[in-house]
Write a protein that holds these residues in place. Structure first.
Motif, PDB file in Angstrom:
ATOM      1  N   THR A   1       9.289   4.865   4.953  1.00  0.00           N
ATOM      2  CA  THR A   1       8.629   6.340   4.985  1.00  0.00           C
ATOM      3  C   THR A   1      10.104   7.173   4.546  1.00  0.00           C
ATOM      4  OG1 THR A   1       6.992   5.808   7.106  1.00  0.00           O
ATOM      5  CG2 THR A   1       7.944   8.005   7.177  1.00  0.00           C
ATOM      6  N   LEU A   2       9.326   8.212   3.821  1.00  0.00           N
ATOM      7  CA  LEU A   2      10.548   8.657   2.784  1.00  0.00           C
ATOM      8  C   LEU A   2       9.801  10.166   3.391  1.00  0.00           C
ATOM      9  CD1 LEU A   2       9.556   8.210  -0.776  1.00  0.00           C
ATOM     10  CD2 LEU A   2      10.735   6.735   0.658  1.00  0.00           C
ATOM     11  N   SER A   3      11.090  10.896   3.483  1.00  0.00           N
ATOM     12  CA  SER A   3      11.002  12.587   4.132  1.00  0.00           C
ATOM     13  C   SER A   3      10.112  13.713   3.250  1.00  0.00           C
ATOM     14  CB  SER A   3      12.949  12.877   4.624  1.00  0.00           C
ATOM     15  OG  SER A   3      13.257  12.967   3.267  1.00  0.00           O
ATOM     16  N   THR A   4      10.816  13.158   2.081  1.00  0.00           N
ATOM     17  CA  THR A   4       9.338  14.268   0.813  1.00  0.00           C
ATOM     18  C   THR A   4       9.609  12.914   0.190  1.00  0.00           C
ATOM     19  OG1 THR A   4      11.354  14.509  -0.190  1.00  0.00           O
ATOM     20  CG2 THR A   4      11.119  16.258   0.798  1.00  0.00           C
ATOM     21  N   PRO A   5       7.776  13.277  -0.439  1.00  0.00           N
ATOM     22  CA  PRO A   5       6.888  12.694  -1.324  1.00  0.00           C
ATOM     23  C   PRO A   5       8.059  12.290  -3.269  1.00  0.00           C
ATOM     24  CG  PRO A   5       5.849  14.313  -1.046  1.00  0.00           C
ATOM     25  CD  PRO A   5       7.155  15.123  -0.591  1.00  0.00           C
TER      26      PRO A   5
ATOM     27  N   GLU B   1       0.415  -1.259  -0.106  1.00  0.00           N
ATOM     28  CA  GLU B   1       0.548  -0.263  -0.084  1.00  0.00           C
ATOM     29  C   GLU B   1       1.067   1.420  -0.249  1.00  0.00           C
ATOM     30  OE1 GLU B   1      -1.909  -3.541   1.200  1.00  0.00           O
ATOM     31  OE2 GLU B   1      -1.193  -1.602   2.816  1.00  0.00           O
ATOM     32  N   ILE B   2       0.311   2.358  -0.500  1.00  0.00           N
ATOM     33  CA  ILE B   2       1.157   3.543  -0.755  1.00  0.00           C
ATOM     34  C   ILE B   2       0.081   5.192   0.111  1.00  0.00           C
ATOM     35  CG2 ILE B   2       2.346   5.405  -2.252  1.00  0.00           C
ATOM     36  CD1 ILE B   2       2.691   2.784  -4.265  1.00  0.00           C
TER      37      ILE B   2
ATOM     38  N   TYR C   1      22.914   5.816  -2.302  1.00  0.00           N
ATOM     39  CA  TYR C   1      22.281   7.044  -2.454  1.00  0.00           C
ATOM     40  C   TYR C   1      20.352   6.599  -3.029  1.00  0.00           C
ATOM     41  CZ  TYR C   1      22.903   6.092  -7.661  1.00  0.00           C
ATOM     42  OH  TYR C   1      23.063   4.991  -9.313  1.00  0.00           O
ATOM     43  N   HIS C   2      20.211   5.496  -3.524  1.00  0.00           N
ATOM     44  CA  HIS C   2      19.567   5.208  -3.886  1.00  0.00           C
ATOM     45  C   HIS C   2      17.769   5.326  -2.474  1.00  0.00           C
ATOM     46  CE1 HIS C   2      20.496   3.640  -7.535  1.00  0.00           C
ATOM     47  NE2 HIS C   2      20.884   2.840  -7.397  1.00  0.00           N
ATOM     48  N   LEU C   3      18.576   5.753  -1.368  1.00  0.00           N
ATOM     49  CA  LEU C   3      18.008   5.094  -0.176  1.00  0.00           C
ATOM     50  C   LEU C   3      17.817   6.483   0.240  1.00  0.00           C
ATOM     51  CD1 LEU C   3      18.779   1.612   1.366  1.00  0.00           C
ATOM     52  CD2 LEU C   3      16.596   1.969  -0.094  1.00  0.00           C
ATOM     53  N   SER C   4      18.404   7.710   0.008  1.00  0.00           N
ATOM     54  CA  SER C   4      18.564   9.178   0.022  1.00  0.00           C
ATOM     55  C   SER C   4      17.111   9.708   0.419  1.00  0.00           C
ATOM     56  CB  SER C   4      19.487   9.402  -1.015  1.00  0.00           C
ATOM     57  OG  SER C   4      18.395  10.328  -1.885  1.00  0.00           O
ATOM     58  N   PRO C   5      15.722   9.114  -0.257  1.00  0.00           N
ATOM     59  CA  PRO C   5      14.591   9.827   0.076  1.00  0.00           C
ATOM     60  C   PRO C   5      14.078   9.188   1.826  1.00  0.00           C
ATOM     61  CG  PRO C   5      14.285   8.678  -2.077  1.00  0.00           C
ATOM     62  CD  PRO C   5      15.686   8.460  -1.120  1.00  0.00           C
ATOM     63  N   VAL C   6      14.633   8.515   2.138  1.00  0.00           N
ATOM     64  CA  VAL C   6      14.663   7.983   3.571  1.00  0.00           C
ATOM     65  C   VAL C   6      13.837   8.577   4.381  1.00  0.00           C
ATOM     66  CG1 VAL C   6      14.362   6.002   4.183  1.00  0.00           C
ATOM     67  CG2 VAL C   6      14.114   5.333   2.237  1.00  0.00           C
TER      68      VAL C   6
ATOM     69  N   THR D   1       4.624   9.421   0.427  1.00  0.00           N
ATOM     70  CA  THR D   1       5.627   8.745   1.693  1.00  0.00           C
ATOM     71  C   THR D   1       5.767   7.892   2.058  1.00  0.00           C
ATOM     72  OG1 THR D   1       4.511   9.765   3.023  1.00  0.00           O
ATOM     73  CG2 THR D   1       5.802  11.879   1.792  1.00  0.00           C
ATOM     74  N   VAL D   2       4.645   6.950   2.630  1.00  0.00           N
ATOM     75  CA  VAL D   2       4.757   6.156   3.349  1.00  0.00           C
ATOM     76  C   VAL D   2       4.055   4.497   2.511  1.00  0.00           C
ATOM     77  CG1 VAL D   2       3.966   4.439   5.532  1.00  0.00           C
ATOM     78  CG2 VAL D   2       4.096   7.028   5.286  1.00  0.00           C
ATOM     79  N   PHE D   3       5.031   3.648   1.618  1.00  0.00           N
ATOM     80  CA  PHE D   3       5.044   2.418   1.683  1.00  0.00           C
ATOM     81  C   PHE D   3       5.758   1.165   2.771  1.00  0.00           C
ATOM     82  CE2 PHE D   3       6.578   6.194  -0.864  1.00  0.00           C
ATOM     83  CZ  PHE D   3       6.433   5.509  -2.305  1.00  0.00           C
ATOM     84  N   THR D   4       3.789   0.486   2.587  1.00  0.00           N
ATOM     85  CA  THR D   4       4.171  -0.407   3.343  1.00  0.00           C
ATOM     86  C   THR D   4       4.281  -1.691   1.986  1.00  0.00           C
ATOM     87  OG1 THR D   4       2.773   0.697   4.727  1.00  0.00           O
ATOM     88  CG2 THR D   4       2.596  -1.455   4.851  1.00  0.00           C
ATOM     89  N   PHE D   5       4.881  -2.926   2.834  1.00  0.00           N
ATOM     90  CA  PHE D   5       4.808  -4.249   2.447  1.00  0.00           C
ATOM     91  C   PHE D   5       4.844  -5.292   3.149  1.00  0.00           C
ATOM     92  CE2 PHE D   5       7.732  -0.869  -0.133  1.00  0.00           C
ATOM     93  CZ  PHE D   5       8.110  -0.765  -1.310  1.00  0.00           C
ATOM     94  N   HIS D   6       4.539  -6.094   1.919  1.00  0.00           N
ATOM     95  CA  HIS D   6       3.958  -7.114   3.359  1.00  0.00           C
ATOM     96  C   HIS D   6       4.545  -8.518   2.281  1.00  0.00           C
ATOM     97  CE1 HIS D   6       0.654  -5.470   4.933  1.00  0.00           C
ATOM     98  NE2 HIS D   6       0.126  -4.461   3.835  1.00  0.00           N
TER      99      HIS D   6
END
Length: 551
Positions: A185-189, A104-105, A152-157, A110-115
């Protein structure tokens, strides 16, 4: 992905809460079938064997541990050893489930929930949400013996900066409510973040990666369809075998021998001798071998009598310019160098017209509206005029590149072009790992690189190469206006508006010319008569989990 050592798309979608809606981009949908689909290309049906060892040519990788899958060779191995949360579906030009069963997004992206699906690592440990958190944090952990080049791929987190700087021991934006739920959870969209999660480096790792990191580097324990059979023997081979407890589709192949050869020509000689099943076509032999083996109908799928692949790639061949070098800091010199290079001649003489001259950073398969750069054309008279007017005649520049990748002829063409307008040119070659270290250390002037899409978005061509703090920004390009524009573009939810924003950034970068585009890649690969089916996508990754050999 990453950097390509050998000479060798954008999804139209809208994120919605609870799932993903998409419409395919035709250019990418035409890239062929996934390997588990019938190709329909062969002149007659050929029975596939249930087993066998596929012999696949690679050069010696930099790493096969997912924390540092920064280049093409290691990434190919990583793809069979590890499964990320999602993967790219080349039939539908969209993201599909892999290790994650669903997600779910949030409405604000900004929040991505994976099952997660029920799965095991190759050592029998369960794959949990903590496994993903552990794997992702290794990309950012400053205490790693060799720092990752892909963090850097994780820089938005949220919490990325704190862990990267050593002030925190974990990334606070990665949480695990339970064993099967992984929340990012991302710091910005960032509307494209789900595509980022396709990256093979964003894979889970077991506790063994922390307990015995030295062993893990040479014999990683993954969750993918194949597991290590022994350890990586540098300069010789990497052997993997089918993982019998794999949660997904069981591979037809028993094993894969990643055969490490010194160059494409040697690898093809091995194919002719019956000791190789897939390799590059040597320079100057594209048409000859396409006729001998038969061309793939879609350019990406191998089938009997259709064994030569010539499909367009989501990649660009370019020269990185070290802007910290006193000589290369001169923008007029960069303009003159770019204008002096006869790209069409390189494409025609070395690749028999099988590639396309590059006039900007976006390959046509990614975007055809990016706009050409003013100085990325062939105009030797204008180049010489700049050199004469700015007093640059006789300036010495050094072309650096990795040996064993078939780049010698390209660099010699560029050398001749630059000398023709009054520059002095030296060549500098190193083995791949040493060459990459030189790029990282900044001990170069002009360095050959190829950028292959890690995931098919415009951001993946702009951010890694031009954002001031990105690890793969080997040019040391730092433009605050460009940084701000990239940050703003990432947050745009509307796809059309977001693409226009990245096109505008492409134009902003053009005059600064921190890289010099040379050509857009196309596949130039061939399979042996033993291969029944193999899908090799526009990112230069073979779907060996669904490949088969003839019975």
């Amino acid at each position: 992905m990453s950097l390509d050592r050998n000479g060798g798309g954008v999804t139209r979608r809208t994120f919605v809460k609870g799932g993903l809606a998409a419409s395919a981009l035709a250019a990418l949908a035409a890239c062929g079938k996934n390997g588990n689909a019938a190709s329909g290309q062969g002149e007659s049906a050929v029975k596939a064997s249930d087993g066998g060892t596929f012999k696949y040519y690679i050069s010696d990788p930099v790493a096969i541990d997912p924390y540092n899958l920064q280049e093409s060779e290691g990434t190919q191995v990583g793809h069979v050893l590890f499964d990320s949360l999602v993967e790219w579906d080349w039939d539908k030009s969209d993201v599909k489930a892999k290790a994650a069963a669903s997600w779910e997004i949030s409405d604000d992206n900004t929040v991505f929930t994976f099952h997660l699906k029920d799965a095991k690592f190759h050592n029998g440990d369960p794959v949990t949400a903590e496994s993903f958190k552990r794997g992702w944090q290794r990309l950012v952990d400053p205490s790693m013996a060799t720092p990752s080049e892909i963090g850097y791929h994780l820089s938005p987190v949220v919490g990325y900066d704190e862990m990267a700087q050593g002030s925190a021991k974990e990334i606070s934006g990665l949480t695990c409510p339970d064993d099967k739920t992984f929340v990012v959870t991302l710091s910005t969209p960032m509307a494209d973040f789900l595509a980022v999660c396709c990256h093979p480096g964003l894979a889970p790792v077991p506790q063994a990666a922390i307990d015995d990191p030295d062993s893990f580097l040479l014999a990683p324990i993954g969750n993918g369809p194949f597991m290590m059979d022994g350890k990586w023997e540098s300069g010789q081979y990497i052997n993997v075998k089918r993982f019998e407890d794999y949660y997904g589709d069981k591979p037809a192949l028993d094993a894969i021998n990643f055969s490490i050869q010194k160059d494409p020509k040697t690898a093809y000689s091995e194919l002719e001798a019956g000791n190789m099943d897939f390799c590059q076509i040597p320079t100057g032999r594209i048409q000859e071998l396409s006729e001998k083996y038969g061309k793939s109908v879609d350019g990406y799928t191998i089938s009997p009598s259709r064994q030569a692949l010539l499909g367009a790639e989501a990649s660009v061949y370019y020269l990185a310019v070290n802007l910290n070098d006193e000589t290369m800091a001169n923008k007029d010199l960069r303009h003159a160098i770019s204008l002096a290079i006869n790209r069409q001649n390189i494409v025609d003489t070395l690749y028999e017209g099988g590639r396309e001259p590059a006039d900007n950073v976006f390959p046509p398969i990614i975007d055809k509206k990016g706009g050409s750069w003013e100085f990325a054309e062939y105009d030797p008279e204008k180049a010489k005029q700049i050199i004469d007017e700015k007093g640059l005649a006789g300036t010495t520049v050094k072309l650096s590149y990795n040996s064993g990748g078939g780049h010698e002829d390209v660099m010699s063409c560029i050398q001749a072009d630059l000398q023709a307008v009054g520059l002095t040119v030296e060549q500098d070659t190193k083995e791949w790992a040493a060459y990459l270290q030189g790029l990282t250390d900044g001990t170069f002037q002009l360095g050959r690189l190829g950028w292959i899409a890690d995931y098919p978005t415009l951001d993946n061509f702009i951010y890694p190469n031009f954002y001031s703090t990105a690890d793969n920004n080997y040019s040391r390009y730092a433009n605050p206006e460009v940084d701000a524009a990239i940050d703003a573009a990432r947050a745009i939810a509307d796809e059309d508006e977001r693409k226009d924003a990245y096109r505008a950034i492409n134009k902003m970068v053009a005059d600064d010319m921190p890289i010099i585009p040379i050509m857009f890649y196309c596949h130039c690969h061939v399979a042996s008569d033993r291969v029944n089916e193999l899908f090799y996508n526009a990112q230069g990754i073979a779907d060996l989990g669904h490949a088969s050999l003839k019975g």
